[in-house]
Design an enzyme around this catalytic site. Structure first.
Site, PDB file in Angstrom:
ATOM      1  N   HIS A   1      11.547 -44.146 -57.418  1.00 33.06           N
ATOM      2  CA  HIS A   1      10.297 -43.858 -58.143  1.00 33.06           C
ATOM      3  C   HIS A   1       9.194 -44.911 -57.953  1.00 33.06           C
ATOM      4  CE1 HIS A   1      12.195 -40.411 -59.746  1.00 33.06           C
ATOM      5  NE2 HIS A   1      12.746 -40.922 -60.823  1.00 33.06           N
TER       6      HIS A   1
ATOM      7  N   HIS B   1       7.244 -37.020 -64.486  1.00 32.77           N
ATOM      8  CA  HIS B   1       8.615 -37.189 -64.950  1.00 32.77           C
ATOM      9  C   HIS B   1       8.778 -36.813 -66.424  1.00 32.77           C
ATOM     10  CE1 HIS B   1      12.682 -38.637 -64.829  1.00 32.77           C
ATOM     11  NE2 HIS B   1      12.531 -39.198 -63.640  1.00 32.77           N
TER      12      HIS B   1
ATOM     13  N   GLU C   1      11.183 -32.032 -61.791  1.00 39.67           N
ATOM     14  CA  GLU C   1      10.187 -32.821 -61.054  1.00 39.67           C
ATOM     15  C   GLU C   1       9.885 -32.124 -59.733  1.00 39.67           C
ATOM     16  OE1 GLU C   1      12.037 -36.928 -61.038  1.00 39.67           O
ATOM     17  OE2 GLU C   1      13.335 -35.783 -62.356  1.00 39.67           O
TER      18      GLU C   1
HETATM   19  C1  BGC Z   1      16.416 -39.334 -60.908  1.00 41.02           C
HETATM   20  C2  BGC Z   1      17.550 -39.852 -61.731  1.00 41.02           C
HETATM   21  C3  BGC Z   1      17.044 -41.018 -62.521  1.00 41.02           C
HETATM   22  C4  BGC Z   1      15.877 -40.565 -63.373  1.00 41.02           C
HETATM   23  C5  BGC Z   1      15.196 -41.737 -63.991  1.00 41.02           C
HETATM   24  C6  BGC Z   1      15.374 -38.834 -61.833  1.00 41.02           C
HETATM   25  O1  BGC Z   1      14.297 -38.333 -61.115  1.00 41.02           O
HETATM   26  O2  BGC Z   1      16.806 -38.360 -59.982  1.00 41.02           O
HETATM   27  O3  BGC Z   1      18.632 -40.239 -60.948  1.00 41.02           O
HETATM   28  O4  BGC Z   1      18.027 -41.604 -63.296  1.00 41.02           O
HETATM   29  O5  BGC Z   1      14.923 -39.919 -62.605  1.00 41.02           O
HETATM   30  O6  BGC Z   1      15.421 -41.858 -65.281  1.00 41.02           O
END
Ligand code: BGC
Length: 384
Positions: A136, A211, A349
């Protein structure tokens, strides 16, 4: 014929009609945009909360800290409003938080293996902030930056434009990237439209998403295992034990990842399946059965049988990460003092596939100077 005693002059008639129309409009909620202080970051930058409402009272609050959707209030089948998004009461929660609640994720959503990729023969090294991998956007992703805000409302709805200039080399990515996100609360339906755009001055990679963690029963109101989910995706990208795609694109048929027909999130989550073991539940990228990258395609639908709330997601993106909140463990205290236990929310997402820079067979995430990155997702709410 004599004129009726009750006939009013034309001007007067117009006045009466106009007064009636204003009274009618005032009896409903007025579409509006409000701005409130949302606290200061640790280094003293003020953040604001922008509250966008349509005439039906559907309300979305967004902060320019992280381009974050803080709350989303929508009615159940009896008209009772609830906030269906997890989050924090002020900016400090988001600053200290690690769950990416409601944030705009960039420069690259999801994982890049070993925090490395090669572009035009040059190797770029990114932070490893998820075990051996990059997640991310890195240590200080777009969700932890203060964005510039502008009211861009129109007849389409109340709208907020956020912009952020990500410098060449920020978090290891090449190129000055000028990113923009427009959040619109649509005037004619209970929907939040998110439009992303970006340009660069040097070849780079981009994958922007939001998210938001949803619980259609209301944030902090039990788990989401009874929610029914449909994913318009016949394939997914299997992962290894560190959640990096292997590169294969696999059919969902005869697997617990088949959501082509509505199924409860919890119905098969505990099945003995390698992919579910790796994900600790659902945490995968589905390859959407879309027809075009130019128009919105229906990607997903979630339905909470108890409240009757329905969420429809449509997007121009080729993939969607369905994450069943496996890392929520009850230790986070969120808005209004609510706890967020295991699987008390899900994320949908919309995105390009994880680790695309290292998989030439995946749709490209490369953005070149002169090109315009554009992506749109609509989260639409209704009841059944
Ligand atoms: C991911 C997860 C991650 C989460 C963050 C998601 O987009 O795929 O693995 O733990 O985001 O909190």
């Amino acid at each position: 014929m004599t004129k009726s005693r009750f006939t009013l002059p034309a001007g007067m008639l117009f006045l009466v009609a106009a007064t009636m129309m204003v009274a009618l409009a005032n009896s409903k909620t007025q579409s509006k945009q409000e701005k409130r202080p949302f606290g200061k970051t640790q280094d003293g930058q003020p953040a604001d909360l922008y509250i966008l409402t349509n005439n039906a009272g559907f309300e979305v609050a967004i902060t320019n800290y992280g381009g974050t959707v803080v709350s989303l209030k929508t009615p159940d089948r009896n008209g009772k409003m609830a906030d269906v998004i997890l989050g924090y009461d002020s900016v400090s929660g988001y600053e200290n938080g690690k769950a990416y609640f409601g944030g705009t994720i960039g420069r690259y959503g999801n994982r890049i293996a070993h925090g490395k990729f090669i572009l035009n023969g040059a190797t770029y090294t990114l932070a490893k902030n998820d075990g051996e991998n990059h997640l991310h956007g890195g240590l200080i992703g777009f969700n932890k930056r203060v964005w510039n805000a502008k009211d861009v409302s129109s007849s389409a709805g109340q709208a907020l434009e956020l912009s952020y200039m990500s410098k060449d080399g920020e978090e290891g990515y090449p190129g000055n990237l000028s990113a923009k996100v427009i959040f619109t609360v649509l005037a004619d339906s209970n929907a939040l439209k998110i439009e992303y755009s970006a340009t660069t001055d040097k070849e780079t990679v981009v994958n922007l998403t939001n998210h938001a963690y949803f619980n259609l029963a209301g944030q902090g109101n039990g788990n989401i295992l009874g929610h029914q989910l449909t994913l318009h995706a016949g394939k997914f990208t299997p992962v290894d034990a560190t959640l990096i795609p292997t590169g294969e694109v696999r059919s969902v048929r005869n697997t617990p990842l088949d959501f082509l027909k509505p199924a409860a999130i919890g119905a098969r989550i505990a099945q003995d399946n390698e992919q579910l073991t790796f994900g600790k539940g659902y945490d995968h990228n589905w390859v959407l059965d879309r027809t075009s990258a130019e128009v919105l395609s229906v990607a997903a639908e979630a339905y909470d049988p108890q409240s009757g709330r329905v969420l429809n997601v449509s997007t121009t993106e080729p993939g969607i990460q369905f994450y069943s909140g496996n890392f929520l463990d009850g230790t986070i205290q969120g808005k209004d003092g609510k706890d967020y236990p295991h699987r008390s929310a899900f994320c949908l997402e919309t995105q390009h596939f994880p680790d695309s820079p290292n998989h030439p067979n995946f749709p490209s995430t490369v953005l070149k100077p002169g090109q315009h990155f554009r992506s749109t997702t609509v989260y639409k709410f209704s009841t059944r």
